[in-house]
Write an enzyme that holds these catalytic residues in place. Structure first.
Site: not given
Length: 393
Positions: A79, A81, A143
């Site tokens: 992910h 983020d 996420e």
């Protein structure tokens, strides 16, 4: 999408990590600058990639296929983020990679831009190798706020090209092979009462008091689970927890509250479901809370909203992902974790999935987050062995 780019053909994993950390992709803001960077980097190596936007168009996932366009490939997934840095006591710029005493500091170094860096830094080797099965790269968004970005990305990937058979999600595990984790769900419970002066308590319905009764029921279930837990289960703790972390309600000390809401975090064992726990909660409310509230006023009510649900990763019998990861790492131990990942979302869609990535979960979300250089090196060896393995299949 394919673009021309002047980006250098190769970046070491460390250099790639420095580039990724420099993008402040906190979940509350856009990640498109990082996605554009990855997209251009892949295009520089002749690799087409596909964006999958969220509903706002301000965030996107990215996936790409390297090697033969056939089924049976391996997904490497990370992910993009990261969690916020506000309120944390950082001793250095969180969005500038800093090396000191064998550690690489920066927000996301461990969770989980370290694995994303390994994926992208490995692209030149993947392109040069004579892969017999493809390697799929997957970069998701959001996420950290409920694994929201992976499902549409996976669905698009499966519908867009050859179907991979296995997925390795590179969350920090110290390069151990994680074969199972708990499911995670967030439920928002809203209680609507009837407001009166506290001197007329019997004419009102306290939203706060009834919310407290529900919270106490959730806490009692956790204690029951603890007392009856199978201590041989490889989870810490080895039971389902139902935890209320946020609650607000009421207007004044001398007013019976009209409104109260709270959020409960349910971390369930892989053989239990959120549906099961939500049904039990709804049954308790229907039998023990609502009748008394509605005897005073029919407008009183309790509603439950499911804010997020991350499915568990269920251990697989002779799972292809586990077999491959153990071959690449040499790890034959039994490891399961209580934090959630996107692995269960891949598994729900028919892929064999495990978690294996560099760094320690103890560093995730912490001020002065870091990853050990030795862990990044172990990850590089992992990717190199994967390329060699898929080149020899």
């Amino acid at each position: 999408m394919t673009r021309k780019t002047d980006m250098p053909e190769t970046l070491t994993a460390r250099d790639m990590l420095a580039r990724l950390v420099a993008f402040p992709t906190v979940s509350s803001v856009s990640n498109l600058d990082l996605i554009s960077f990855a997209e251009d980097y892949l295009a520089g190596h002749g690799i087409a990639s596909t964006r999958v936007y969220d509903d706002t168009g301000t965030k996107a996932a990215l996936h790409a296929c390297i090697g033969p366009r056939i089924d049976g490939g391996v997904v490497l997934s990370a992910h993009t983020d990261v969690v916020p840095v506000e309120g944390q006591d950082w001793s250095r710029d969180p969005f500038t990679l800093h090396e000191e005493n064998g550690r690489l500091y920066g927000r996301g170094t461990c969770d989980m831009k370290g694995f994303a860096a390994l994926m992208l830094a490995g692209v030149p080797g993947m392109v040069k190798a004579d892969l017999k099965r493809p390697i799929h790269l997957a970069l998701s968004y959001d996420e950290e706020v409920g694994c929201l970005g992976a499902p549409p990305m996976i669905d698009n990937m499966l519908g867009d090209g050859p179907r991979p058979s296995t997925a390795i999600i590179g969350e920090p595990s110290m390069m151990k092979v994680i074969t199972g984790h708990k499911g995670t769900s967030l439920l928002k419970v809203t209680v609507r009462g009837h407001s009166v002066h506290s001197s007329q308590w019997d004419r009102g319905v306290s939203a706060v008091a009834n919310a407290a009764r529900i919270v106490a029921w959730l806490d009692d279930r956790t204690r029951e689970n603890r007392d009856s837990a199978d201590r041989s289960l490889p989870f810490d703790p080895p039971f389902t927890t139902l935890h209320c972390g946020m609650i607000k309600g009421g207007t004044a000390a001398n007013i019976v509250s009209k409104h109260c809401e709270f959020v409960t975090d349910i971390r369930s064992l892989p053989d239990e479901t959120i549906d099961m726990w939500q049904e039990r909660l709804e049954r308790y409310i229907g039998e023990h809370i609502l009748p008394e509230m509605k005897r005073v006023t029919p407008e009183a009510d309790v509603t439950i909203e499911r804010l997020a649900h991350v499915p568990p990763l269920r251990p697989e019998d002779d799972g292809a992902a586990e077999t491959l990861a153990r071959r690449l790492t040499g790890d034959n131990g039994e490891h399961m974790v209580v934090y959630g990942t996107e692995a269960g979302q891949f598994q729900e869609r028919g892929l064999s999935a495990i978690v294996c990535g560099p760094g320690s979960i103890d560093q995730a979300h912490q001020p002065d987050e870091y990853i050990d250089v030795t862990q990044l090196q172990a990850g590089e060896a992992f990717v190199s062995r994967l390329i060699a393995t898929l080149g020899n299949d």
